[in-house]
Design a protein around this motif. Structure first.
Motif, PDB file in Angstrom:
ATOM      1  N   GLU A 264       0.780  -1.214  -0.013  1.00 57.62           N
ATOM      2  CA  GLU A 264       0.015   0.057  -0.021  1.00 57.62           C
ATOM      3  C   GLU A 264       1.047   1.036  -0.109  1.00 57.62           C
ATOM      4  N   TYR A 265       1.105   1.591  -1.171  1.00 61.76           N
ATOM      5  CA  TYR A 265       1.820   3.063  -1.256  1.00 61.76           C
ATOM      6  C   TYR A 265       0.949   3.986  -1.718  1.00 61.76           C
ATOM      7  N   TRP A 266       0.211   4.622  -0.698  1.00 63.23           N
ATOM      8  CA  TRP A 266      -0.815   5.529  -0.893  1.00 63.23           C
ATOM      9  C   TRP A 266      -0.430   7.078  -1.540  1.00 63.23           C
ATOM     10  N   LYS A 267      -0.352   7.043  -2.705  1.00 64.16           N
ATOM     11  CA  LYS A 267       0.077   8.421  -3.338  1.00 64.16           C
ATOM     12  C   LYS A 267      -0.461   8.553  -4.661  1.00 64.16           C
ATOM     13  N   ASN A 268      -1.308   9.686  -4.715  1.00 60.43           N
ATOM     14  CA  ASN A 268      -2.010  10.017  -5.851  1.00 60.43           C
ATOM     15  C   ASN A 268      -1.052  10.813  -6.652  1.00 60.43           C
ATOM     16  N   ASP A 269       0.297  10.211  -7.077  1.00 60.23           N
ATOM     17  CA  ASP A 269       1.156  10.973  -7.913  1.00 60.23           C
ATOM     18  C   ASP A 269       1.986   9.902  -8.793  1.00 60.23           C
ATOM     19  N   ALA A 270       1.689   9.832  -9.944  1.00 62.38           N
ATOM     20  CA  ALA A 270       2.282   9.065 -10.978  1.00 62.38           C
ATOM     21  C   ALA A 270       3.729   8.724 -10.795  1.00 62.38           C
ATOM     22  N   ALA A 271       4.757   9.982 -10.936  1.00 56.01           N
ATOM     23  CA  ALA A 271       5.976  10.105 -10.881  1.00 56.01           C
ATOM     24  C   ALA A 271       6.606   9.404  -9.708  1.00 56.01           C
ATOM     25  N   MET A 272       6.059   9.916  -8.563  1.00 56.45           N
ATOM     26  CA  MET A 272       6.518   9.323  -7.217  1.00 56.45           C
ATOM     27  C   MET A 272       6.107   7.906  -7.042  1.00 56.45           C
ATOM     28  N   SER A 283      10.340  -5.022  -6.943  1.00 55.60           N
ATOM     29  CA  SER A 283      10.550  -6.230  -6.153  1.00 55.60           C
ATOM     30  C   SER A 283       9.139  -6.838  -5.852  1.00 55.60           C
ATOM     31  N   PHE A 284       7.986  -5.730  -5.716  1.00 58.84           N
ATOM     32  CA  PHE A 284       6.690  -6.187  -5.468  1.00 58.84           C
ATOM     33  C   PHE A 284       5.646  -5.183  -6.035  1.00 58.84           C
ATOM     34  N   SER A 285       4.468  -5.514  -6.195  1.00 59.27           N
ATOM     35  CA  SER A 285       3.525  -4.785  -6.972  1.00 59.27           C
ATOM     36  C   SER A 285       2.814  -3.570  -5.846  1.00 59.27           C
ATOM     37  N   LEU A 286       2.170  -2.690  -6.286  1.00 60.47           N
ATOM     38  CA  LEU A 286       1.547  -1.851  -5.560  1.00 60.47           C
ATOM     39  C   LEU A 286      -0.002  -1.443  -5.975  1.00 60.47           C
ATOM     40  N   VAL A 287      -0.426  -0.805  -4.869  1.00 57.12           N
ATOM     41  CA  VAL A 287      -2.059  -0.798  -5.166  1.00 57.12           C
ATOM     42  C   VAL A 287      -1.923   0.569  -6.247  1.00 57.12           C
ATOM     43  N   ASP A 288      -3.051   0.672  -7.125  1.00 54.19           N
ATOM     44  CA  ASP A 288      -3.107   1.682  -7.880  1.00 54.19           C
ATOM     45  C   ASP A 288      -4.004   2.884  -7.539  1.00 54.19           C
ATOM     46  N   VAL A 289      -3.197   3.612  -6.660  1.00 55.74           N
ATOM     47  CA  VAL A 289      -4.081   4.961  -6.139  1.00 55.74           C
ATOM     48  C   VAL A 289      -4.504   5.941  -6.984  1.00 55.74           C
ATOM     49  N   VAL A 290      -3.534   6.004  -8.166  1.00 53.91           N
ATOM     50  CA  VAL A 290      -4.051   7.119  -9.109  1.00 53.91           C
ATOM     51  C   VAL A 290      -4.940   6.770  -9.772  1.00 53.91           C
ATOM     52  N   GLY A 313      -2.023   8.340 -15.926  1.00 55.12           N
ATOM     53  CA  GLY A 313      -1.357   8.385 -14.665  1.00 55.12           C
ATOM     54  C   GLY A 313      -1.101   7.368 -13.821  1.00 55.12           C
ATOM     55  N   SER A 314      -1.910   6.203 -14.244  1.00 55.20           N
ATOM     56  CA  SER A 314      -2.263   4.935 -13.584  1.00 55.20           C
ATOM     57  C   SER A 314      -1.111   3.978 -13.468  1.00 55.20           C
ATOM     58  N   LEU A 315      -0.920   3.081 -12.755  1.00 55.43           N
ATOM     59  CA  LEU A 315      -0.231   1.860 -12.649  1.00 55.43           C
ATOM     60  C   LEU A 315      -0.517   1.031 -13.767  1.00 55.43           C
ATOM     61  N   MET A 316      -1.918   0.804 -13.845  1.00 52.49           N
ATOM     62  CA  MET A 316      -2.540  -0.034 -14.957  1.00 52.49           C
ATOM     63  C   MET A 316      -1.761   0.183 -16.162  1.00 52.49           C
ATOM     64  N   GLN A 317      -1.838   1.642 -16.532  1.00 55.71           N
ATOM     65  CA  GLN A 317      -1.188   2.138 -17.929  1.00 55.71           C
ATOM     66  C   GLN A 317       0.189   1.895 -18.029  1.00 55.71           C
ATOM     67  N   ALA A 318       1.170   2.222 -16.918  1.00 56.99           N
ATOM     68  CA  ALA A 318       2.412   2.430 -16.844  1.00 56.99           C
ATOM     69  C   ALA A 318       3.300   1.206 -16.676  1.00 56.99           C
ATOM     70  N   SER A 319       2.736   0.450 -15.580  1.00 59.07           N
ATOM     71  CA  SER A 319       3.336  -0.586 -15.058  1.00 59.07           C
ATOM     72  C   SER A 319       2.219  -1.683 -14.822  1.00 59.07           C
ATOM     73  N   PRO A 320       1.397  -2.300 -15.777  1.00 60.99           N
ATOM     74  CA  PRO A 320       0.397  -3.192 -15.699  1.00 60.99           C
ATOM     75  C   PRO A 320       0.824  -4.507 -14.993  1.00 60.99           C
ATOM     76  N   GLY A 360      -3.165  -5.390 -15.141  1.00 58.75           N
ATOM     77  CA  GLY A 360      -3.333  -5.133 -13.675  1.00 58.75           C
ATOM     78  C   GLY A 360      -3.952  -6.337 -13.183  1.00 58.75           C
ATOM     79  N   LEU A 361      -3.801  -6.325 -11.726  1.00 54.13           N
ATOM     80  CA  LEU A 361      -4.379  -7.537 -10.911  1.00 54.13           C
ATOM     81  C   LEU A 361      -5.687  -6.837 -10.291  1.00 54.13           C
ATOM     82  N   PRO A 362      -6.807  -7.138 -10.646  1.00 56.94           N
ATOM     83  CA  PRO A 362      -8.008  -6.412 -10.049  1.00 56.94           C
ATOM     84  C   PRO A 362      -8.258  -7.122  -8.956  1.00 56.94           C
ATOM     85  N   CYS A 363      -8.735  -6.243  -7.588  1.00 56.00           N
ATOM     86  CA  CYS A 363      -8.989  -6.415  -6.569  1.00 56.00           C
ATOM     87  C   CYS A 363     -10.496  -5.921  -6.123  1.00 56.00           C
ATOM     88  N   ILE A 364     -11.448  -6.968  -5.957  1.00 60.52           N
ATOM     89  CA  ILE A 364     -12.689  -6.489  -5.466  1.00 60.52           C
ATOM     90  C   ILE A 364     -12.817  -6.219  -3.894  1.00 60.52           C
TER      91      ILE A 364
END
Length: 488
Positions: A264-272, A283-290, A313-320, A360-364
């Motif tokens: 959980e990297y809670w940051k609404n910032d694609a670059a960061m 080394s591990f995935s992150l939740v797609d906060v953007v 700006g989403s991770l889904m788009q940049a690092s799926p 991406g890996l969708p989480c319900i």
């Protein structure tokens, strides 16, 4: 290969009746029907009391086994029930993920005295005082556990900061002073508020070698005991990124090479977010906060939101491959610290965007599938999610083509593959009723497509050239499939 889907198997306001592990075990047949491949379980560790959701963690070695902080059970049940649930999930072919809270400890057993600086909450690099002595609840001796499994004791020098001075009965942010003390390195921590190492309670000092060694000992014990197949890491933007990457490397090299992790990297910032991925060597995935915040904005703005930019700006788009996509979770739901609940009208569109796409890996979210009761009640979306997960299992394959060419009406197709030959066309509108001219390929020529979600009652016949016009109702989503494929 089947599409993966995850469930966050809790929400904040679950009853504190100690029966949740058992309820989840009874739901495993439902999880299998949904095509779930991973289930994220809430924190299983003894917290501040029987109502603790799990993030006020007290003892990582107590999984609901010892009488501590007024309870034997955790909010969710006993150690025995937790281990039984994990075993049953694995037998069902579902990967159980443990929610792990390493950032802080809460509800210490006794007070200790030490020197601190009182820091400016808006700039944790700026002291508001000269050094002075406080008392704080930083001694963790776990008398109820009596050294079972591990005899490590926590003291003030294992922490970087606290938020309560018992000597003067004052709250604040206090930086602990001493040899090699201080917040985490500025380059390896979120820079909000000057330095966002400190979040809450007693903040662990990941520079201290005893802390690092002990957490590795705990990880070995916990994974041997629980047989959990992965971690969800809480609050990683508040934890030294170098420690976090090294900790996961240790687990994969010494315990389980196939261990799955997302943070959980809670940051609404694609670059960061991308910068953090680089710091941890991806080394591990992150939740797609953007992406979540895009959904939140879309729900708030209605037709004024540019739907064609919903993935920007989403991770889904940049690092799926490193994106865990979600609509809402326990932090974003109403009444919580990070409240950013996606409006109910937009949730069907948002879930289509994570469940009916291949990136991406969708989480319900549990609260979206089962509903939420109480002061922050919310309807359930079970019928919708049953349909979307069916489509995900059978139709979200092959070449994916986007038609993101209008601010209020977008579409995409999945044209199928050899194992899953049936195509899918998905249309979303956040404005008026719309339509899209879409190419479904010559393999679908002459076929009659219907909206499996039932939001449109039209039938669409694919032309001999593979093209057809598909409609979508105002503020709605439609998922078009070959009518005959549903019979097979």
């Amino acid at each position: 290969m089947a599409n993966e889907t995850m469930l966050q198997a809790f929400e904040w306001y679950l009853p504190a009746d100690g029966h949740h592990w058992r309820r989840l075990q009874e739901e495993i047949p439902i999880f299998q029907k949904l095509g779930l491949t991973k289930v994220w379980l809430p924190p299983a560790f003894k917290g501040t009391g029987p109502n603790d959701v799990g993030y006020g963690v007290y003892d990582l070695f107590d999984l609901g086994e010892f009488d501590q902080n007024g309870t034997v059970l955790t909010k969710y049940g006993s150690k025995e029930d937790y281990l039984s649930l994990i075993q049953s999930l694995k037998e069902a072919g579902i990967m159980p993920l443990a929610d792990v809270v390493l950032n802080h400890k809460a509800s210490g057993d006794s007070k200790e005295s030490f020197s601190v600086l009182r820091m400016d909450p808006a700039n944790r690099q700026s002291p508001l005082s000269e050094p002075f002595e406080i008392e704080a609840w930083t001694a963790f001796t776990f008398p109820g556990r009596r050294d079972t499994y591990n005899d490590f004791k926590w003291h003030w020098y294992h922490f970087t900061g606290v938020d309560y001075d018992a000597k003067h009965d004052e709250s604040g942010i206090y930086l602990i002073l001493g040899d090699n003390k201080g917040w985490a390195d500025q380059e390896r921590i979120d820079n909000e508020n000057g330095n966002f190492d400190y979040l809450m309670y007693d903040d662990l000092d990941f520079k201290h070698p005893e802390v690092v060694s002990h957490l590795k000992d705990w990880a070995k014990w916990f994974l041997d005991t629980s047989q959990a197949a992965g971690f969800r890491l809480d609050a990683v933007k508040h934890i030294d990124s170098e420690f976090m990457a090294e900790f996961i490397r240790y687990i994969r090299s010494d315990i389980n090479p196939d261990f799955y992790v997302f943070g959980e990297y809670w940051k609404n910032d694609a670059a960061m977010t991308q910068d953090y991925l680089e710091q941890i060597d991806q080394s591990f995935s992150l939740v797609d906060v953007v992406l979540h915040m895009n959904f939140y904005d879309a729900g708030q703005k209605g037709s004024q939101f540019n739907l064609s930019a919903v993935l920007d700006g989403s991770l889904m788009q940049a690092s799926p491959d490193l994106a865990v996509t979600f609509v809402d979770n326990h932090d974003s739901q109403r009444g919580q610290a990070l409240e950013s609940t996606v409006e109910e009208w937009f949730k069907p569109l948002a879930y289509a965007l994570i469940l009916l796409r291949q990136q991406g890996l969708p989480c319900i979210f549990y609260g979206d599938y089962y509903g939420i009761s109480g002061d922050f009640a919310q309807q359930d979306f079970r019928e919708l999610l049953d349909k979307l997960t069916f489509l995900r299992q059978h139709y979200v394959y092959g070449e994916q083509n986007d038609y993101f060419d209008h601010p209020n009406c977008i579409a995409w197709t999945c044209l199928g593959n050899e194992e899953h030959p049936d195509g899918l066309a998905v249309l979303l509108s956040n404005g008026d009723k719309g339509w899209k001219k879409i190419n479904m390929g010559t393999l679908n020529q002459g076929k009659v497509f219907i909206d499996y979600l039932g939001n449109s009652t039209d039938e669409v016949t694919i032309g001999q050239d593979g093209w057809a016009e598909f409609p979508v109702e105002a503020g709605s989503v439609s998922a078009w499939v070959d009518r005959d494929s549903l019979v097979n």
